[in-house]
Design a protein around this motif. Sequence first.
Motif, PDB file in Angstrom:
ATOM      1  N   LEU A   4     -10.870  34.773  79.099  1.00  0.00           N
ATOM      2  CA  LEU A   4      -9.849  34.319  80.036  1.00  0.00           C
ATOM      3  C   LEU A   4      -8.461  34.254  79.406  1.00  0.00           C
ATOM      4  CD1 LEU A   4      -9.268  33.365  82.876  1.00  0.00           C
ATOM      5  CD2 LEU A   4      -9.829  31.047  82.154  1.00  0.00           C
ATOM      6  N   SER A   5      -8.372  33.847  78.152  1.00  0.00           N
ATOM      7  CA  SER A   5      -7.072  33.775  77.485  1.00  0.00           C
ATOM      8  C   SER A   5      -6.429  35.160  77.390  1.00  0.00           C
ATOM      9  CB  SER A   5      -7.216  33.146  76.099  1.00  0.00           C
ATOM     10  OG  SER A   5      -8.073  33.930  75.298  1.00  0.00           O
ATOM     11  N   GLU A   6      -7.229  36.186  77.170  1.00  0.00           N
ATOM     12  CA  GLU A   6      -6.709  37.561  77.098  1.00  0.00           C
ATOM     13  C   GLU A   6      -6.283  38.049  78.489  1.00  0.00           C
ATOM     14  OE1 GLU A   6      -5.731  41.267  75.329  1.00  0.00           O
ATOM     15  OE2 GLU A   6      -6.105  39.300  74.474  1.00  0.00           O
ATOM     16  N   TRP A   8      -5.227  36.211  80.922  1.00  0.00           N
ATOM     17  CA  TRP A   8      -3.996  35.484  81.257  1.00  0.00           C
ATOM     18  C   TRP A   8      -2.781  36.104  80.564  1.00  0.00           C
ATOM     19  CZ3 TRP A   8      -1.926  32.690  84.748  1.00  0.00           C
ATOM     20  CH2 TRP A   8      -0.772  31.946  84.486  1.00  0.00           C
ATOM     21  N   ARG A   9      -2.933  36.463  79.306  1.00  0.00           N
ATOM     22  CA  ARG A   9      -1.837  37.075  78.561  1.00  0.00           C
ATOM     23  C   ARG A   9      -1.453  38.418  79.186  1.00  0.00           C
ATOM     24  NH1 ARG A   9      -0.995  40.693  74.800  1.00  0.00           N
ATOM     25  NH2 ARG A   9      -3.170  41.210  74.490  1.00  0.00           N
TER      26      ARG A   9
END
Length: 74
Positions: A4-6, A8-9
Motif C-alpha cells: 500500500l505504501s508503494e 500511495w507513492r
Amino acid sequence: MPPLSEVWRLYLRRFTVDHWYRFLKQRLHGTLPKLSTPKQCERWSDLMPMITWELWLARDIVADNPLPSPKGRG
C-alpha cells in the motif's frame, strides 16, 4: 500487488503529473500552437516542461517586485 505504501507513492506522483498537464493546457496554453510537423510537436512538448521549471524557479525573484501602477489612470 505492491504494498500500500508503494501504491500511495505512485498515486501521488501520478496526481502531480496530471495537474501539471492541466496547468499546462489551461494556463500556459499548451495546446494553442498549431504545429505542422511531428518534429515541431516533439520540440514543443520538450520545451514546455523546461519553461514551467523556469517559471517555478523564478517565483521568488518576481514575488516582491510588483509592476508599477500606471500614472494618470483612475
